[in-house]
Write a protein that holds these residues in place. Sequence first.
Motif: not given
Length: 149
Positions: A133-134, A136-141, A144
């Motif tokens: 989850k972490v 994936t969120q870093i990748h998303h950030n 973006e």
Amino acid sequence: MSVKQLHCQLKRLKTDFDLFASQLARTHDVEHLAGPQGQTLGYLYHHQDEEIFVKDIMREIGISKSVASSLMKRMEKNGFIALVASQKDKRYKQVVLTDLGLLKAEKLKTFFQVLHQNLLTGISQEDLAVAMKVMTQIHHNIQERNRNE
């Protein structure tokens, strides 16, 4: 944890992972199959009961027609695949594993099983889910941020 500490830890992890995976790949005789050839072998291995064409491989591993053409020539030269006339439509060439390709694909499968076992020893499913989850969120950030620039 500061961004600098996170960056250093990620770099260290990548370096350690690359070294470990490289050494393990040598012991499993799959050292040069980390890229498109390995992906293609895996795809063909898991779809042996289907007719697979170059366009299927292009779509699966996300490569262009020219890259796929070079890849097929290289894999044919290495003895991993053969291009044979389709049973359904003789105008098309089907991509099939040779005996050597099948052997390499099986070695790749074993390599990934051993790699997975070694990397995840002592890590609970819950902790792994949090780590995913972490990441994936870093990748998303990052994505973006790149879109907004």
